[in-house]
Design a protein around this motif. Structure first.
Motif, PDB file in Angstrom:
ATOM      1  N   TRP A  89      25.395  14.088  -1.161  1.00 43.12           N
ATOM      2  CA  TRP A  89      24.392  13.153  -0.212  1.00 43.12           C
ATOM      3  C   TRP A  89      25.248  12.004  -0.227  1.00 43.12           C
ATOM      4  O   TRP A  89      24.992  11.112   1.017  1.00 43.12           O
ATOM      5  CB  TRP A  89      23.086  12.991  -0.667  1.00 43.12           C
ATOM      6  N   ILE A  90      26.098  11.567  -1.131  1.00 48.25           N
ATOM      7  CA  ILE A  90      26.590  10.214  -1.154  1.00 48.25           C
ATOM      8  C   ILE A  90      27.628  10.340  -0.229  1.00 48.25           C
ATOM      9  O   ILE A  90      28.026   9.331   0.695  1.00 48.25           O
ATOM     10  CB  ILE A  90      27.029   9.614  -2.415  1.00 48.25           C
ATOM     11  N   GLU A  91      28.324  11.525  -0.226  1.00 52.88           N
ATOM     12  CA  GLU A  91      29.797  11.434   0.589  1.00 52.88           C
ATOM     13  C   GLU A  91      29.355  11.814   2.206  1.00 52.88           C
ATOM     14  O   GLU A  91      30.256  11.695   3.155  1.00 52.88           O
ATOM     15  CB  GLU A  91      30.526  12.542   0.041  1.00 52.88           C
ATOM     16  N   THR A  92      28.013  12.265   2.467  1.00 53.94           N
ATOM     17  CA  THR A  92      27.684  12.421   3.673  1.00 53.94           C
ATOM     18  C   THR A  92      27.170  11.413   4.477  1.00 53.94           C
ATOM     19  O   THR A  92      26.109  11.334   5.440  1.00 53.94           O
ATOM     20  CB  THR A  92      26.907  13.615   3.952  1.00 53.94           C
ATOM     21  N   SER A  93      27.342  10.038   3.974  1.00 56.21           N
ATOM     22  CA  SER A  93      26.529   8.774   4.501  1.00 56.21           C
ATOM     23  C   SER A  93      26.678   8.604   5.981  1.00 56.21           C
ATOM     24  O   SER A  93      26.068   7.958   6.565  1.00 56.21           O
ATOM     25  CB  SER A  93      27.091   7.675   3.520  1.00 56.21           C
ATOM     26  N   ASN A  94      28.067   9.078   6.400  1.00 55.53           N
ATOM     27  CA  ASN A  94      28.181   9.105   7.980  1.00 55.53           C
ATOM     28  C   ASN A  94      27.271   9.932   8.705  1.00 55.53           C
ATOM     29  O   ASN A  94      26.740   9.464   9.928  1.00 55.53           O
ATOM     30  CB  ASN A  94      29.545   9.597   7.913  1.00 55.53           C
ATOM     31  N   THR A 138      22.540  27.123   4.585  1.00 56.71           N
ATOM     32  CA  THR A 138      22.164  27.892   5.686  1.00 56.71           C
ATOM     33  C   THR A 138      22.045  27.140   6.945  1.00 56.71           C
ATOM     34  O   THR A 138      22.523  27.839   8.177  1.00 56.71           O
ATOM     35  CB  THR A 138      20.638  28.410   5.379  1.00 56.71           C
ATOM     36  N   TYR A 139      21.694  26.086   7.277  1.00 54.84           N
ATOM     37  CA  TYR A 139      21.436  25.299   8.291  1.00 54.84           C
ATOM     38  C   TYR A 139      22.229  24.076   8.609  1.00 54.84           C
ATOM     39  O   TYR A 139      22.294  23.371   9.769  1.00 54.84           O
ATOM     40  CB  TYR A 139      20.054  24.791   8.411  1.00 54.84           C
ATOM     41  N   TRP A 140      23.037  23.855   7.597  1.00 53.61           N
ATOM     42  CA  TRP A 140      23.978  22.484   7.640  1.00 53.61           C
ATOM     43  C   TRP A 140      25.205  22.772   7.188  1.00 53.61           C
ATOM     44  O   TRP A 140      25.845  22.089   6.418  1.00 53.61           O
ATOM     45  CB  TRP A 140      23.228  21.518   6.710  1.00 53.61           C
ATOM     46  N   THR A 183      32.658  17.338   5.479  1.00 50.36           N
ATOM     47  CA  THR A 183      32.532  16.040   4.938  1.00 50.36           C
ATOM     48  C   THR A 183      32.944  15.815   3.661  1.00 50.36           C
ATOM     49  O   THR A 183      33.729  14.834   3.462  1.00 50.36           O
ATOM     50  CB  THR A 183      31.304  15.393   5.561  1.00 50.36           C
ATOM     51  N   ILE A 184      32.573  16.633   2.586  1.00 47.17           N
ATOM     52  CA  ILE A 184      32.996  16.546   1.486  1.00 47.17           C
ATOM     53  C   ILE A 184      34.542  16.873   1.192  1.00 47.17           C
ATOM     54  O   ILE A 184      35.109  16.052   0.761  1.00 47.17           O
ATOM     55  CB  ILE A 184      32.157  17.687   0.634  1.00 47.17           C
ATOM     56  N   VAL A 239      31.951   8.583  14.426  1.00 46.65           N
ATOM     57  CA  VAL A 239      32.700   7.713  13.059  1.00 46.65           C
ATOM     58  C   VAL A 239      32.008   6.466  12.695  1.00 46.65           C
ATOM     59  O   VAL A 239      32.258   5.584  13.809  1.00 46.65           O
ATOM     60  CB  VAL A 239      34.167   8.009  13.293  1.00 46.65           C
ATOM     61  N   ASN A 240      31.215   6.286  11.802  1.00 39.25           N
ATOM     62  CA  ASN A 240      30.787   5.076  11.357  1.00 39.25           C
ATOM     63  C   ASN A 240      31.315   4.472  10.305  1.00 39.25           C
ATOM     64  O   ASN A 240      31.099   3.345   9.859  1.00 39.25           O
ATOM     65  CB  ASN A 240      29.155   5.315  11.331  1.00 39.25           C
ATOM     66  N   GLU A 241      31.543   5.202   9.069  1.00 41.07           N
ATOM     67  CA  GLU A 241      32.012   4.877   7.716  1.00 41.07           C
ATOM     68  C   GLU A 241      33.509   4.550   7.890  1.00 41.07           C
ATOM     69  O   GLU A 241      34.451   5.022   8.456  1.00 41.07           O
ATOM     70  CB  GLU A 241      31.993   5.760   6.909  1.00 41.07           C
TER      71      GLU A 241
END
Length: 652
Positions: free
Chosen positions: A84-89, A166-168, A174-175, A506-508
């Motif tokens: 979850w930290i790595e998917t902050s974008n 399953t859904y994401w 992103t990782i 792209v935000n990060e």
């Protein structure tokens, strides 16, 4: 008796645990320290006195079986927290999806991040407490409150992982992208962590080795019989292997892992491409209400090369800018017409849409649309409060004046809408009527391309992630793709075919740096005001510098680890010499003074016996020390008290 007391005192003061006491036991009261450990782990807050040393196999089978579940819960919670930290974008998109289901806008992504952090900290704390209790040779007893919570943590983490898988699924890319950027730094940092971990690991390995060697000659016959079911030396060796082997294997892998690391940010400086240019996503969405004229004007002020938007068609065939299918999130329709708040935005007439306020939600709400959004000035707040839903023609007019590119998603109206079959023709007509130069339009919709080419041959057509053959057949030289597709070989086949690439969203800064190092031409972003200040890719390094740091860290870490092992081995050897000297002095090589208590019993007129008692057994072994034919007469002092003249007995 004096010799025995002195021997036991010296043995206790020079014992192994005296030399290797932890810093906490030296600095704090031991009773309070153990009470804290047992209270947090077992919910037993009674005062804990220092107990005799226990064998390493003293934990119950139930606790031994449950401890791996605690390790599993820690691994799962840590994995989810890292993910979850790595998917902050993706935080804003996640909040939007939750809003669609709940109708409440909130920073649900930050709530989930905090919750996962609490789970990881809780399981890590229990692991540390269990380790410290084992270190102090205390029995493990995890309270059933903790056991229930641990099982709940495992179930929650498993359920959330199933949802992600399953859904994401694409979020896992992103990782992989983050590892491409941070892998060299994670590698160097991991070696430093292993050097720090080598201190307790070396201490424990050398200590276990000393324990095994001491038990080899200190064990008694009674202890051998008792330990047939629980061979302590075997367990000590097993612990050494269980601790030392994984440490060595991980360290060796870290020493050679750069051979398999690929990072676009590790390259020569002369191969670095130009900085990607920006498309303002719905304008400058962190500086003004999205899809309003204020937002687009802010994007122009911050140097956006192009403007991105979303187009809907009203019931009376007016093209206007709106992303959501309803008006709840970005307008005040709940205050004006709450019963129609869930109605599709295309089923309203423009006369009604033009009266809605599209900026108060951005300026006056206590929950901002972005977690990292900076506070607005009073002037910007007042300006945002007066924003309305704009027409497409207003955006085109701004782009024509400022010479900016325009790209937009064109949403088809619902089936019963009057413009369902003619919305492409309608939008093309609006663009041509605006007098904007045709090459400024990046045409993204894939429907009716032949009609669009015939009416507006100057439009730059943008494709999706089609095959190169399909793109060439459609005469398309630019694609607009999700940034996660960069994970697949960096889109090398498209770049080798001279196809320009625009990434969204792209935000990060680290993700923008990766796009820059991957020679991406442009990105669509909400975070325009931050990315424009980046003049060089973050985490960039040359291969020679990384090679130097790799070899340097390997040599330094190996030297430190060897020095730490040598230090503990030397210290352990000195401790063993002291214990061997004490054992030789007492001439009891087969019995450890830690495990026995000698008592002298004098029977007048008969025998003087030394009775050897073992704390772990009820066996008492009498030993004849010296025969006496008459009671021993002791001299007395002036008050009639006996005066000691020598040792009570001679040690055997």
């Amino acid at each position: 008796m004096d010799n025995i007391d002195r021997t036991e005192t010296e043995n206790e003061e020079t014992g192994r645990w005296k030399n290797f006491n932890s810093w906490m036991k030296r600095k704090f009261n031991y009773e309070c320290y153990m009470t804290l450990l047992n209270g947090c782990y077992s919910c037993k807050w009674e005062a804990q006195q220092k107990k005799a040393r226990r064998p390493l196999c003293c934990c119950s089978l139930r606790e031994q079986l449950f401890y791996p579940w605690l390790v599993v819960s820690f691994c799962l919670s840590t994995l989810l927290l890292f993910t979850w930290i790595e998917t902050s974008n993706e935080y804003n998109g996640f909040d939007w999806v939750v809003f669609l289901g709940t109708g409440i806008w909130f920073f649900w992504s930050i709530v989930l991040l905090s919750f996962l952090g609490i789970l990881a900290a809780y399981t890590a704390l229990l692991l540390i407490l269990g380790f410290l209790l084992c270190w102090e040779k205390n029995q493990l007893y995890l309270h059933w409150y903790h056991k229930i919570l641990i099982l709940i943590v495992i179930l929650f983490c498993s359920f959330f992982l199933w949802i992600l898988l399953t859904y994401w699924k694409d979020r896992w890319f992103t990782i992989g992208l983050s590892l491409q950027v941070f892998a060299p730094y994670i590698h160097l940092g991991s070696i430093s962590v292993m050097v720090l971990l080598s201190w307790p690991v070396a201490f424990y390995l050398i200590h276990l080795e000393g324990e095994a060697r001491m038990r080899r000659f200190q064990i008694t016959n009674i202890e051998r019989e008792r330990n047939k079911r629980c061979n302590m030396r075997t367990k000590l060796r097993a612990l050494q292997v269980a601790i030392g082997l994984p440490f060595v294997l991980i360290l060796l892998c870290l020493y050679v892992v750069p051979l398999g690391i690929y990072s676009p940010c590790v390259q020569e400086k002369d191969k670095l491409g130009p900085k990607p240019y920006f498309f303002g996503h719905r304008g400058a969405a962190m500086l003004g209400p999205e899809n309003t004229m204020m937002s687009f004007e802010k994007a122009v002020e911050n140097g956006a090369h192009g403007l991105e938007s979303d187009v809907q068609i009203s019931l009376d065939k007016v093209a206007f800018l709106m992303h959501d299918y309803d008006l709840r999130r970005t307008t005040n329709i709940l205050d004006i017409m709450p019963n129609a708040s869930h109605t599709h935005s295309s089923f309203f007439y423009w006369d009604f849409l033009s009266t809605l306020n599209a900026g108060k939600w951005f300026s006056d709400s206590w929950i901002k649309p972005f977690f990292r959004m900076k506070p607005l000035s009073e002037a910007d707040k007042e300006r945002a409060r007066n924003q309305k839903i704009p027409k497409l023609s207003e955006l085109l007019e701004l782009a024509r004046k400022e010479k900016k590119l325009v790209i937009f998603d064109l949403n088809s109206p619902p089936r019963s809408h009057p413009a369902r079959s003619s919305y492409i023709h309608l939008v093309v007509s609006v663009i041509l009527d605006s007098k904007i130069e045709q090459h400024q339009i990046f045409w993204l919709p894939g429907s009716d391309r032949k009609y669009v080419r015939s009416k507006a041959p100057g439009f730059q057509h943008i494709g999706r992630l089609f095959t190169i053959e399909e793109l060439r057949k459609e005469n398309i030289t630019r694609i607009n793709v999700d940034y996660k597709r960069l994970f697949h070989n960096g889109l090398k086949e498209y770049k080798s075919a001279n196809i320009s690439i625009n990434l969204y969203l792209v935000n990060e800064p680290w993700l923008f740096s990766l796009a820059w190092c991957s020679r991406i031409q442009s990105v669509t972003t909400d975070n325009l005001q931050v990315l424009k200040k980046i003049n060089h890719p973050y985490y960039f390094m040359t291969p020679k510098f990384y090679l130097f740091m790799w070899i340097f860290m390997d040599i330094i870490s190996a030297a430190f680890i060897i020095a730490i092992l040598h230090f503990y081995w030397k210290r352990e050897s000195q401790s063993e010499k002291i214990l061997h000297g004490i054992t030789s002095y007492t001439e009891t090589p087969s019995v450890s003074l830690h495990d026995e208590v000698l008592e002298v019993v004098e029977i007048p007129g008969l025998l003087t016996k030394s009775i050897r008692k073992y704390p772990d057994s009820e066996v008492i072994i009498p030993e004849v020390v010296k025969e006496t034919t008459a009671p021993t007469m002791h001299p007395t002092d002036d008050v009639g008290q006996p005066v000691p003249t020598g040792p009570a007995f001679e040690p055997i």
